[in-house]
Design a protein around this motif. Structure first.
Motif, PDB file in Angstrom:
ATOM      1  N   TYR A 186       0.821  -1.204   0.000  1.00  0.00           N
ATOM      2  CA  TYR A 186       0.000   0.000   0.000  1.00  0.00           C
ATOM      3  C   TYR A 186       0.860   1.261   0.000  1.00  0.00           C
ATOM      4  N   LEU A 187       1.912   1.255   0.789  1.00  0.00           N
ATOM      5  CA  LEU A 187       2.787   2.427   0.880  1.00  0.00           C
ATOM      6  C   LEU A 187       3.462   2.694  -0.467  1.00  0.00           C
ATOM      7  N   GLY A 188       3.960   1.638  -1.098  1.00  0.00           N
ATOM      8  CA  GLY A 188       4.592   1.803  -2.408  1.00  0.00           C
ATOM      9  C   GLY A 188       3.611   2.330  -3.452  1.00  0.00           C
ATOM     10  N   THR A 189       2.369   1.865  -3.392  1.00  0.00           N
ATOM     11  CA  THR A 189       1.357   2.337  -4.341  1.00  0.00           C
ATOM     12  C   THR A 189       1.036   3.805  -4.121  1.00  0.00           C
ATOM     13  N   MET A 190       0.899   4.197  -2.852  1.00  0.00           N
ATOM     14  CA  MET A 190       0.597   5.596  -2.548  1.00  0.00           C
ATOM     15  C   MET A 190       1.723   6.521  -2.999  1.00  0.00           C
ATOM     16  N   GLN A 191       2.953   6.091  -2.798  1.00  0.00           N
ATOM     17  CA  GLN A 191       4.085   6.933  -3.169  1.00  0.00           C
ATOM     18  C   GLN A 191       4.256   7.043  -4.672  1.00  0.00           C
ATOM     19  N   SER A 192       3.611   6.143  -5.435  1.00  0.00           N
ATOM     20  CA  SER A 192       3.693   6.212  -6.894  1.00  0.00           C
ATOM     21  C   SER A 192       2.661   7.177  -7.489  1.00  0.00           C
ATOM     22  N   ILE A 193       1.712   7.640  -6.664  1.00  0.00           N
ATOM     23  CA  ILE A 193       0.703   8.600  -7.131  1.00  0.00           C
ATOM     24  C   ILE A 193       1.335   9.990  -7.194  1.00  0.00           C
ATOM     25  N   SER A 194       1.131  10.675  -8.291  1.00  0.00           N
ATOM     26  CA  SER A 194       1.723  11.995  -8.482  1.00  0.00           C
ATOM     27  C   SER A 194       1.274  12.977  -7.398  1.00  0.00           C
ATOM     28  N   LYS A 195       2.224  13.741  -6.853  1.00  0.00           N
ATOM     29  CA  LYS A 195       1.904  14.734  -5.826  1.00  0.00           C
ATOM     30  C   LYS A 195       1.126  15.918  -6.397  1.00  0.00           C
ATOM     31  N   ASP A 196       1.156  16.065  -7.713  1.00  0.00           N
ATOM     32  CA  ASP A 196       0.422  17.178  -8.335  1.00  0.00           C
ATOM     33  C   ASP A 196      -1.070  17.100  -8.028  1.00  0.00           C
ATOM     34  N   TYR A 197      -1.599  15.859  -7.965  1.00  0.00           N
ATOM     35  CA  TYR A 197      -3.021  15.686  -7.647  1.00  0.00           C
ATOM     36  C   TYR A 197      -3.333  16.244  -6.260  1.00  0.00           C
ATOM     37  N   TYR A 198      -2.471  15.927  -5.300  1.00  0.00           N
ATOM     38  CA  TYR A 198      -2.695  16.376  -3.930  1.00  0.00           C
ATOM     39  C   TYR A 198      -2.517  17.886  -3.809  1.00  0.00           C
ATOM     40  N   ASP A 199      -1.542  18.435  -4.526  1.00  0.00           N
ATOM     41  CA  ASP A 199      -1.330  19.885  -4.487  1.00  0.00           C
ATOM     42  C   ASP A 199      -2.543  20.622  -5.047  1.00  0.00           C
ATOM     43  N   ALA A 200      -3.078  20.105  -6.155  1.00  0.00           N
ATOM     44  CA  ALA A 200      -4.260  20.733  -6.762  1.00  0.00           C
ATOM     45  C   ALA A 200      -5.469  20.624  -5.832  1.00  0.00           C
ATOM     46  N   ALA A 201      -5.620  19.451  -5.170  1.00  0.00           N
ATOM     47  CA  ALA A 201      -6.739  19.255  -4.245  1.00  0.00           C
ATOM     48  C   ALA A 201      -6.608  20.174  -3.036  1.00  0.00           C
ATOM     49  N   ALA A 202      -5.370  20.359  -2.547  1.00  0.00           N
ATOM     50  CA  ALA A 202      -5.148  21.240  -1.392  1.00  0.00           C
ATOM     51  C   ALA A 202      -5.482  22.690  -1.740  1.00  0.00           C
ATOM     52  N   ILE A 203      -5.152  23.101  -2.959  1.00  0.00           N
ATOM     53  CA  ILE A 203      -5.478  24.459  -3.404  1.00  0.00           C
ATOM     54  C   ILE A 203      -6.990  24.666  -3.436  1.00  0.00           C
ATOM     55  N   ASP A 204      -7.715  23.596  -3.809  1.00  0.00           N
ATOM     56  CA  ASP A 204      -9.175  23.669  -3.867  1.00  0.00           C
ATOM     57  C   ASP A 204      -9.818  23.543  -2.496  1.00  0.00           C
ATOM     58  N   GLY A 205      -8.993  23.362  -1.463  1.00  0.00           N
ATOM     59  CA  GLY A 205      -9.513  23.294  -0.102  1.00  0.00           C
ATOM     60  C   GLY A 205      -9.884  21.904   0.367  1.00  0.00           C
ATOM     61  N   ALA A 206      -9.452  20.854  -0.346  1.00  0.00           N
ATOM     62  CA  ALA A 206      -9.780  19.479   0.052  1.00  0.00           C
ATOM     63  C   ALA A 206      -8.950  19.063   1.259  1.00  0.00           C
ATOM     64  N   GLY A 207      -9.621  18.466   2.255  1.00  0.00           N
ATOM     65  CA  GLY A 207      -8.931  17.982   3.440  1.00  0.00           C
ATOM     66  C   GLY A 207      -8.307  16.615   3.217  1.00  0.00           C
ATOM     67  N   THR A 208      -7.691  16.079   4.273  1.00  0.00           N
ATOM     68  CA  THR A 208      -7.002  14.788   4.175  1.00  0.00           C
ATOM     69  C   THR A 208      -7.960  13.664   3.794  1.00  0.00           C
ATOM     70  N   TRP A 209      -9.132  13.631   4.451  1.00  0.00           N
ATOM     71  CA  TRP A 209     -10.094  12.564   4.169  1.00  0.00           C
ATOM     72  C   TRP A 209     -10.619  12.656   2.737  1.00  0.00           C
ATOM     73  N   HIS A 210     -10.910  13.858   2.273  1.00  0.00           N
ATOM     74  CA  HIS A 210     -11.416  14.020   0.911  1.00  0.00           C
ATOM     75  C   HIS A 210     -10.331  13.646  -0.107  1.00  0.00           C
ATOM     76  N   GLN A 211      -9.080  13.980   0.174  1.00  0.00           N
ATOM     77  CA  GLN A 211      -7.990  13.601  -0.725  1.00  0.00           C
ATOM     78  C   GLN A 211      -7.855  12.083  -0.796  1.00  0.00           C
ATOM     79  N   PHE A 212      -8.065  11.433   0.355  1.00  0.00           N
ATOM     80  CA  PHE A 212      -7.963   9.968   0.361  1.00  0.00           C
ATOM     81  C   PHE A 212      -9.081   9.338  -0.463  1.00  0.00           C
ATOM     82  N   THR A 213     -10.319   9.801  -0.276  1.00  0.00           N
ATOM     83  CA  THR A 213     -11.458   9.200  -0.972  1.00  0.00           C
ATOM     84  C   THR A 213     -11.513   9.561  -2.452  1.00  0.00           C
ATOM     85  N   ALA A 214     -10.981  10.746  -2.805  1.00  0.00           N
ATOM     86  CA  ALA A 214     -11.080  11.211  -4.192  1.00  0.00           C
ATOM     87  C   ALA A 214      -9.834  10.923  -5.020  1.00  0.00           C
ATOM     88  N   ILE A 215      -8.668  10.766  -4.363  1.00  0.00           N
ATOM     89  CA  ILE A 215      -7.420  10.583  -5.104  1.00  0.00           C
ATOM     90  C   ILE A 215      -6.742   9.254  -4.758  1.00  0.00           C
TER      91      ILE A 215
END
Length: 300
Positions: A186-215
């Motif tokens: 699981y850790l290896g899979t998560m680290q392979s996901i591009s950080k750009d998705y999380y940065d864009a979600a954070a800019i839109d105001g998405a919290g940790t739980w929403h980032q997990f469920t959506a990305i």
């Protein structure tokens, strides 16, 4: 007709040479796989329809009798109940390992130490783990001492002899031993996901739980399904933990321990072969269902 150039002829010869080399390296593996898996599996299928007692020429064809016994004999049916405990432990294992992977996928001080601690049980020898927990669970052992220290002496039981607690105790060992493997995947899979998705979600105001469920989760659903499949198959095939801790007694017998006992204690090798084939079929059905489920999700 198109004329083939000398360069193309040279490339074709080079590719042909590469193919021959690849075939030469692959052939020994194919031969060994055929002899030690396919041939032996077909022999096992044949013996599963006989009353083979383990000696040459001792078998008589009995049709589906062995398979009927697997599903109707009370001793054999109990393995499905036991598998339920390991399946529950396997599901909890996936939840725990996924939660740990989410927490440690972020920059955390000392995360390397925590990752090592979590993964260490998986690389330990299964026999060593089982022997360690046999001492841990013995009367007046480490677990009883821990409960006394916590003021919970009333909860102390004979953990490996009490039918109401023994399978839960073994299930915990199964979880503790294997959680590191799921965590690493699981850790290896998560680290392979591009950080750009999380940065864009954070800019839109998405919290940790929403980032997990959506990305995070949508990008690793196939891995989660694969690990769930492994949990189901392992819950049926687990061997070392119940065999060493309880010898398959007190209602802790699994497919593997019962198969071994049927073959080498009662000399019913035909029935043991039938159990092996049933276990193989269950694993195959689980894999097919997983592929169907994820194919449907992909088409939606």
């Amino acid at each position: 007709m198109k004329r083939i150039s000398k360069t193309e002829i040279k490339e074709m010869r080079s590719q042909s040479k590469k193919n021959r080399i690849m075939f030469a390296f692959t052939l020994p593996t194919v031969i060994l796989y055929t002899i030690f898996f396919l041939v032996t599996m077909l022999i096992g299928v044949y013996y599963s329809f006989t009353d083979w007692r383990g000696t040459v020429g001792s078998q008589q064809f009995v049709g589906w009798k062995n398979y009927i016994n697997v599903f109707t004999n009370e001793n054999y049916r109990n393995v499905f109940k036991t598998a339920g405990y390991y399946l529950a432990a396997g599901i909890l294992q996936q939840v725990v390992s996924l939660a740990l992977a989410v927490m440690l996928s972020k920059p955390v001080k000392g995360s390397g130490i925590f990752k090592g601690i979590i993964f260490f049980p998986f690389i330990m020898n299964g026999v060593a783990v089982a022997l360690t927990y046999r001492i841990f669970y013995q009367p007046d052992g480490a677990f009883d001492a821990l409960l006394k220290a916590l003021g919970a002496s009333q909860m102390i039981k004979i953990w490996l002899s009490n039918p109401t607690t023994v399978n839960w105790a073994l299930g915990y060992v199964f979880l503790w031993k294997n959680v590191g493997y799921s965590f690493l995947i699981y850790l290896g899979t998560m680290q392979s996901i591009s950080k750009d998705y999380y940065d864009a979600a954070a800019i839109d105001g998405a919290g940790t739980w929403h980032q997990f469920t959506a990305i995070t989760f949508p990008n690793m659903k196939m891995i989660v399904g694969l690990m769930a499949t492994f949990s189901i198959v392992n819950s049926i095939a687990v061997f070392d933990i119940p065999y060493i801790l309880t010898s398959g007694k007190n209602g802790t017998n699994t497919f593997s321990t019962t198969m071994l006992e049927t073959a080498f204690t009662y000399n019913k090798f035909g029935e043991a072969c039938a159990m092996a084939i049933v276990m193989l079929l269950i694993a195959g059905i689980v894999m097919v269902l997983r592929n169907l489920v994820f194919r449907e999700e992909k088409d939606v």
